[in-house]
Scaffold this motif. Sequence first.
Motif, PDB file in Angstrom:
ATOM      1  N   VAL A  50       1.074  -1.343   0.026  1.00 36.02           N
ATOM      2  CA  VAL A  50      -0.063   0.009  -0.029  1.00 36.02           C
ATOM      3  C   VAL A  50       0.819   1.094   0.007  1.00 36.02           C
ATOM      4  N   ASP A  51       0.584   2.264  -0.937  1.00 33.06           N
ATOM      5  CA  ASP A  51       1.326   3.401  -0.935  1.00 33.06           C
ATOM      6  C   ASP A  51       0.619   4.292   0.063  1.00 33.06           C
ATOM      7  N   PRO A  52       1.596   4.801   1.033  1.00 34.26           N
ATOM      8  CA  PRO A  52       0.668   5.657   2.116  1.00 34.26           C
ATOM      9  C   PRO A  52       0.075   6.837   1.582  1.00 34.26           C
ATOM     10  N   VAL A  53       0.608   7.510   0.381  1.00 37.57           N
ATOM     11  CA  VAL A  53       0.375   8.817   0.164  1.00 37.57           C
ATOM     12  C   VAL A  53      -1.048   8.499  -0.831  1.00 37.57           C
ATOM     13  N   SER A  54      -1.158   7.444  -1.710  1.00 39.70           N
ATOM     14  CA  SER A  54      -2.223   7.433  -2.513  1.00 39.70           C
ATOM     15  C   SER A  54      -3.568   6.477  -1.738  1.00 39.70           C
ATOM     16  N   ALA A  55      -3.278   6.249  -0.571  1.00 38.72           N
ATOM     17  CA  ALA A  55      -4.285   5.504   0.311  1.00 38.72           C
ATOM     18  C   ALA A  55      -5.180   6.401   1.041  1.00 38.72           C
ATOM     19  N   MET A  56      -4.687   7.622   1.168  1.00 40.21           N
ATOM     20  CA  MET A  56      -5.725   8.602   1.794  1.00 40.21           C
ATOM     21  C   MET A  56      -6.971   8.753   1.161  1.00 40.21           C
ATOM     22  N   GLY A  57      -7.982   8.502   2.022  1.00 36.00           N
ATOM     23  CA  GLY A  57      -9.497   8.582   1.625  1.00 36.00           C
ATOM     24  C   GLY A  57     -10.049   7.327   1.040  1.00 36.00           C
ATOM     25  N   LYS A  58      -9.480   6.267   0.787  1.00 34.09           N
ATOM     26  CA  LYS A  58      -9.728   5.180   0.176  1.00 34.09           C
ATOM     27  C   LYS A  58      -9.975   4.040   1.294  1.00 34.09           C
ATOM     28  N   THR A  59     -10.757   3.141   0.878  1.00 36.17           N
ATOM     29  CA  THR A  59     -11.355   1.990   1.850  1.00 36.17           C
ATOM     30  C   THR A  59     -10.390   0.563   1.663  1.00 36.17           C
ATOM     31  N   TRP A  60     -10.503  -0.221   2.463  1.00 36.07           N
ATOM     32  CA  TRP A  60      -9.633  -1.447   2.217  1.00 36.07           C
ATOM     33  C   TRP A  60      -9.801  -2.100   0.962  1.00 36.07           C
ATOM     34  N   ARG A  61     -11.090  -2.205   0.435  1.00 31.03           N
ATOM     35  CA  ARG A  61     -11.645  -2.628  -0.697  1.00 31.03           C
ATOM     36  C   ARG A  61     -10.681  -2.046  -2.013  1.00 31.03           C
ATOM     37  N   GLU A  62     -10.745  -0.699  -2.091  1.00 30.68           N
ATOM     38  CA  GLU A  62     -10.184   0.310  -2.910  1.00 30.68           C
ATOM     39  C   GLU A  62      -8.602   0.027  -2.960  1.00 30.68           C
ATOM     40  N   LEU A  63      -7.914  -0.374  -1.804  1.00 30.99           N
ATOM     41  CA  LEU A  63      -6.864  -0.648  -1.744  1.00 30.99           C
ATOM     42  C   LEU A  63      -6.370  -2.018  -1.990  1.00 30.99           C
ATOM     43  N   GLY A  64      -7.231  -2.847  -2.157  1.00 31.44           N
ATOM     44  CA  GLY A  64      -6.846  -4.386  -2.388  1.00 31.44           C
ATOM     45  C   GLY A  64      -6.514  -5.051  -1.381  1.00 31.44           C
ATOM     46  N   ILE A  65      -7.010  -4.784  -0.205  1.00 33.46           N
ATOM     47  CA  ILE A  65      -6.213  -5.412   1.088  1.00 33.46           C
ATOM     48  C   ILE A  65      -7.230  -6.661   1.077  1.00 33.46           C
ATOM     49  N   PRO A  66      -6.818  -7.781   1.397  1.00 30.98           N
ATOM     50  CA  PRO A  66      -7.386  -9.229   1.478  1.00 30.98           C
ATOM     51  C   PRO A  66      -8.831  -9.095   2.392  1.00 30.98           C
ATOM     52  N   GLU A  67      -9.860  -9.664   1.855  1.00 33.55           N
ATOM     53  CA  GLU A  67     -11.016  -9.672   2.611  1.00 33.55           C
ATOM     54  C   GLU A  67     -11.127 -10.318   4.026  1.00 33.55           C
ATOM     55  N   GLU A  68     -10.153 -11.210   4.391  1.00 31.02           N
ATOM     56  CA  GLU A  68     -10.249 -11.826   5.536  1.00 31.02           C
ATOM     57  C   GLU A  68      -9.697 -10.674   6.812  1.00 31.02           C
ATOM     58  N   ILE A  69      -9.063 -10.012   6.006  1.00 35.49           N
ATOM     59  CA  ILE A  69      -8.435  -8.772   6.917  1.00 35.49           C
ATOM     60  C   ILE A  69      -9.780  -7.663   7.117  1.00 35.49           C
ATOM     61  N   GLY A  70     -10.035  -7.268   5.875  1.00 36.11           N
ATOM     62  CA  GLY A  70     -11.015  -6.212   5.626  1.00 36.11           C
ATOM     63  C   GLY A  70     -12.354  -6.430   6.389  1.00 36.11           C
ATOM     64  N   ILE A  71     -12.990  -7.377   6.155  1.00 39.94           N
ATOM     65  CA  ILE A  71     -14.378  -7.609   6.653  1.00 39.94           C
ATOM     66  C   ILE A  71     -14.365  -7.749   8.029  1.00 39.94           C
ATOM     67  N   GLN A  72     -13.233  -8.509   8.765  1.00 34.48           N
ATOM     68  CA  GLN A  72     -13.280  -8.696  10.159  1.00 34.48           C
ATOM     69  C   GLN A  72     -12.951  -7.322  10.752  1.00 34.48           C
ATOM     70  N   GLY A  73     -12.010  -6.475   9.968  1.00 32.56           N
ATOM     71  CA  GLY A  73     -11.548  -5.171  10.556  1.00 32.56           C
ATOM     72  C   GLY A  73     -12.933  -4.265  10.385  1.00 32.56           C
ATOM     73  N   ASP A  74     -13.807  -4.205   9.542  1.00 27.08           N
ATOM     74  CA  ASP A  74     -15.021  -3.402   9.639  1.00 27.08           C
ATOM     75  C   ASP A  74     -15.891  -3.686  10.976  1.00 27.08           C
ATOM     76  N   LYS A  75     -16.070  -5.042  11.092  1.00 26.66           N
ATOM     77  CA  LYS A  75     -16.671  -5.292  12.294  1.00 26.66           C
ATOM     78  C   LYS A  75     -16.364  -4.849  13.605  1.00 26.66           C
ATOM     79  N   ASP A  76     -15.006  -5.006  13.672  1.00 25.82           N
ATOM     80  CA  ASP A  76     -14.230  -4.686  15.057  1.00 25.82           C
ATOM     81  C   ASP A  76     -14.274  -2.885  14.859  1.00 25.82           C
ATOM     82  N   ARG A  77     -13.839  -2.333  14.118  1.00 24.15           N
ATOM     83  CA  ARG A  77     -14.019  -0.834  13.875  1.00 24.15           C
ATOM     84  C   ARG A  77     -15.498  -0.332  14.313  1.00 24.15           C
TER      85      ARG A  77
END
Length: 358
Positions: A50-77
């Motif tokens: 992940v490029d820290p600069v281009s990541a600003m304002g984007k979601t984990w799906r838009e950054l291509g972060i694996p679903e097993e991290i993103g979905i669980q991360g959304d629930k915990d957030r």
Amino acid sequence: TQLQVLAEELKQQAQIRDAILATTPDHFSVVDEDGRFLFISSNVSGDIKVDPVSAMGKTWRELGIPEEIGIQGDKDREKALRTGQSVTRELELAGPNGPVYLEYVISPVKEENGETPYVVVTARDITERKKAAEAMYHTQKMESLGILAGGIAHDFNNLLVAMLAQTSLALAKLGPSAPAAPHIQKAIGAAESATALTQQLLAYSGRGQFNTIPTNLNTLIQENSHLIHVTLTKNVKLQLALTADLPAIDADTGQMQQIIMNLIINAAEAIGKQYGTITVTTQPINLTQTKIEDWPDMGQQLTAGPYVKLTIEDDGIGMDEQTIKRIFDPFFTTKFTGRGLGLAAVLALCAATKALCG
């Protein structure tokens, strides 16, 4: 001028912050209530790019972060924002060289007006820590079972000695023609089989007797080839690939014979009723300290230098990953009639004779 001074101070503070974040093993990010990144550090855990600069304002799906991290991360957030409490999670992810373990803490940040518009996520790769903990647990379990097995085997062996002595004496007094002689002979055979089992238990516990002498592994295999063939069924072919002029090793010949027999019997059982081949290979190798450290810890102090490698291969059905993890556990077996001591004894004998096993 004052603005320039403030700008320079902010720049220095940012540089110090980036230096701290770059050197810590943790990964930090700030995520708003909609799941968009407001900040993300450069040292992202695992293989996530992940490029820290281009990541600003984007979601984990838009950054291509694996679903097993993103979905669980959304629930915990969402839970952290709802409850106002930090949420800790440990995830197991599939990696190129086995499972990767990730631990993160999602902490809500409360503003002066009482609102919680975003969370701070602290994540760390704990794969090595998990492996170390599992290795420690396994070592402690093996040590405890070894003490238990050694105590039982020692006491049971004393009872068997008395049984064998009395039955042998009874057979000698009755004579081979006595009607009870065959039954006594079967009792002696059963006691001798039980004695062999206690020897495996003693070997596993490290309480067996060792007489280490210079031994040529090729000679030992060839001298026992007839005995090996007797243990194999007709559908299993034994193939020897022994390197000539093999250097001698320091080993107990009896215990080394047990290692070879246990491994070959295990290989034959893996082939089962189908036709197959067991290949026994010997070769001299040179182990570096790095290679020694790559092996699982067996509580030995081995030094780099020349060794002899014994390989026993079969073309049987193989094992799944879960079975491989437990093959050296005592009393673990996938066979209905198995005792689960063969490979456990091999591991213990290897540890006692300063050998590596895997």
